[in-house]
Scaffold this motif. Structure first.
Motif, PDB file in Angstrom:
ATOM      1  N   CYS A 189       5.891  53.609  38.381  1.00  0.00           N
ATOM      2  CA  CYS A 189       6.267  54.444  37.226  1.00  0.00           C
ATOM      3  C   CYS A 189       7.494  55.236  37.621  1.00  0.00           C
TER       4      CYS A 189
ATOM      5  N   CYS B   8       4.074  57.970  29.773  1.00  0.00           N
ATOM      6  CA  CYS B   8       4.827  58.988  29.040  1.00  0.00           C
ATOM      7  C   CYS B   8       5.081  58.445  27.642  1.00  0.00           C
TER       8      CYS B   8
ATOM      9  N   CYS C 194       9.820  50.176  30.513  1.00  0.00           N
ATOM     10  CA  CYS C 194      10.072  51.578  30.847  1.00  0.00           C
ATOM     11  C   CYS C 194      11.241  52.135  30.044  1.00  0.00           C
TER      12      CYS C 194
ATOM     13  N   CYS D  82       6.738  48.861  32.268  1.00  0.00           N
ATOM     14  CA  CYS D  82       6.121  50.194  32.329  1.00  0.00           C
ATOM     15  C   CYS D  82       4.887  50.066  33.209  1.00  0.00           C
ATOM     16  N   ALA D  83       4.835  50.856  34.264  1.00  0.00           N
ATOM     17  CA  ALA D  83       3.717  50.791  35.210  1.00  0.00           C
ATOM     18  C   ALA D  83       2.384  50.977  34.494  1.00  0.00           C
TER      19      ALA D  83
END
Ligand code: SF4
Ligand code: SF4
Lengths: 216, 295
Positions: free
Chosen positions: A151, A160, A168, A176-177
């Motif tokens: 992330c 987030c 991301c 996106c992690a």
């Protein structure tokens, strides 16, 4: 396999670092930087040509097998005469190699590369940063995917608001992690782990600089 | 004693919040003008914290200005620039000066702003910041040390109802509620049917939800948001409606659309209020409220 991932510094920066140093010895490495094509034989040769064109005298070049190995010092000793003539060593290895050489040869060292991260080979020609050696591993609760590293913000409680189509907010090429972690935990039937509140991270794992002695 | 904003939330009235964007620099005239124009019309004003990672006058300073001018500030706090010590210190400062509403955010990536080479902090995340507020309210700091005088906040967070994928976002949403969020301001919503679906889910939790309304200023701006703003989708029919506006009339069309959405949310009792973001055109919030029949 993990590799040190590097990138060539901009030519202007190298030029600036070598300012006033007319005679240069160039060192590459046969391991990670050969694989990533940032400091193997062809790159060392290209650098030699480029610097010669710019008026530098190249006193010699070499590609050591494993620059970060302590044996590198021994290998370089055999090239002493050429190294002695140089004002500086331009080192096309990762920063581990640069530091290994700096400790062993009494000469100013100039890194030609930026060391980006320790990369895990994740596919053909593909490396990803999957661990940043934080000292307090938490991936037991994230399905073995590291949010501290994968992330961009190192968030440990979920995504987030910037996550977009599973990518991301900083780069649509980067996963996106938290989408990856969600998918993994969902496959494992363990989304309960993601629902657990994670306390703020402990940054005191091993105060920088890390040091370790093998117990006797 | 609950903050005026908290009282408004609890009163059951349709709550309206808007933004006061701190200036780039110390000339606070424009911000002061917006605050004076809006302070008596809305229930509270969010003061943004280096929005989009662009360095500006601090949110805490802006919140104090709102307070001085007689408005009700909601202090936005991101985890991007301060570690847990600095965040706790600023919470104490805010509370000691009568700023009793806080919106806890993770914060955008530093890379998206105007100081791209700065060190990103993210020592805490939004749910941990909420938990820290609650801990400090009990008179202790995050390390468990006693505080000589605690803090008091109505604390909130955000959610992106149209995030893709939505499931991880909803888990985070629930964690924020568990960590102590009393109110939620959503990312911009444009598709009311989608938003209603989100509210069907969200209604099961005892939290006040204010729908995010971003004023559309032109069709290209709407398309830009679709392309570049995560979790925001302006449906094609709204883009077409923006395009249908006569030359020079796009902004008025945007006000009409925003007003219509606010009115629908209120009339159909979809959620507890709205958070109107008129990015850079704060004075238009009055027109939106008029169009919605709120003034
Ligand atoms: S949490 Fe991540 S960075 Fe830390 S040790 Fe584990 S894998 Fe590495
Ligand atoms: S989009 Fe995903 S990976 Fe990127 S910062 Fe947000 S949560 Fe982390």
């Amino acid at each position: 396999m993990i590799r040190s991932i590097t990138q060539l510094k901009p030519a202007e920066e190298i030029e600036q670092l070598l300012d006033g140093m007319g005679r240069v010895f160039i060192i590459g490495c046969g391991t990670c930087v050969t694989m990533t094509r940032t400091g193997g034989l062809p790159e060392v040769e290209a650098m030699k040509d480029e610097l010669s064109e710019k008026g530098k005298v190249i006193t010699g070049t070499t590609v050591v097998p494993v620059a970060c190995d302590n044996l590198t010092g021994e290998i370089l000793k055999e090239l002493q005469s050429m190294i002695k003539q140089a004002d500086a060593l331009l080192i096309m290895t990762c920063a581990y190699g640069v530091q290994t050489i700096a400790r062993q040869i009494n000469k100013i060292v100039i890194p030609a590369l930026n060391t980006l991260f320790i990369g895990k080979e994740t596919g053909a020609s593909e490396f990803n940063e999957v661990c940043s050696q934080c000292g307090t591993c938490i991936i037991g609760e994230t399905g073995g995917i590291c949010p501290v590293t994968a992330c961009h913000k190192g968030l440990v409680n979920g995504p987030c608001g910037g996550t977009n189509n599973g990518k991301c907010e900083i780069d649509s090429n980067k996963d996106c992690a938290w989408t990856m972690i969600y998918n993994r935990l969902s496959e494992l039937g363990r989304l309960d782990l993601m629902r657990n509140y994670q306390k703020p991270r402990n940054h005191l794992g091993e105060p920088s600089p890390g040091k370790f002695m093998i117990p006797t | 004693m609950p903050s005026a904003f908290k009282k408004a939330l609890d009163s059951g009235k349709f709550v309206v919040t808007c933004e006061a964007a701190p200036s780039k620099g110390t000339n606070l005239e424009k911000m002061t003008h917006h605050i004076e124009l809006l302070k008596d019309k809305v229930d509270a004003m969010n003061v943004t914290d280096h929005q989009s990672s662009v360095m500006r006058f601090p949110s805490l300073g802006g919140a104090l200005l709102v307070k001085e001018l007689g408005g009700e500030p909601i202090l936005q706090m991101t985890c991007r620039d301060r570690n847990r010590m600095a965040l706790q210190a600023d919470l104490m400062f805010a509370s000691s000066r009568g700023v009793h509403n806080v919106l806890c955010l993770t914060g955008d990536s530093v890379m998206l702003g105007d100081h791209k080479e700065a060190k990103p902090v993210f020592d805490l995340d939004s749910s941990q910041l909420l938990a820290a507020v609650r801990t400090m309210e009990k008179g202790r700091d995050m390390s468990g040390n006693e505080l000589d005088g605690g803090v008091r906040f109505c604390a909130g967070a955000i959610v992106t109802p149209e995030a893709d994928p939505i499931e991880p976002q909803l888990i985070k949403f629930e964690k924020k509620l568990e960590a102590g969020a009393e109110f939620i301001q959503t990312q911009a919503v444009y598709d009311m049917d989608n938003f209603k679906k989100f509210m069907e889910y969200a209604r099961q939790f005892p939290v006040k939800i204010l729908a995010g309304i971003i004023l559309l200023t032109s069709a290209p701006m709407a398309r830009f948001m679709n392309k570049n703003v995560a979790g925001v989708t302006v449906p094609q029919d709204l883009i077409d409606e923006m395009k249908s506006a006569p030359k020079g009339g796009a902004l008025n069309k945007g006000i009409e659309i925003a007003g219509r959405m606010v009115r629908q949310i209120k009339e159909e009792n979809i959620c507890d209020g709205v958070h109107i973001m008129a990015i850079g055109k704060e004075e238009k919030v009055v027109d939106i409220m008029e169009a919605a029949g709120l003034l």
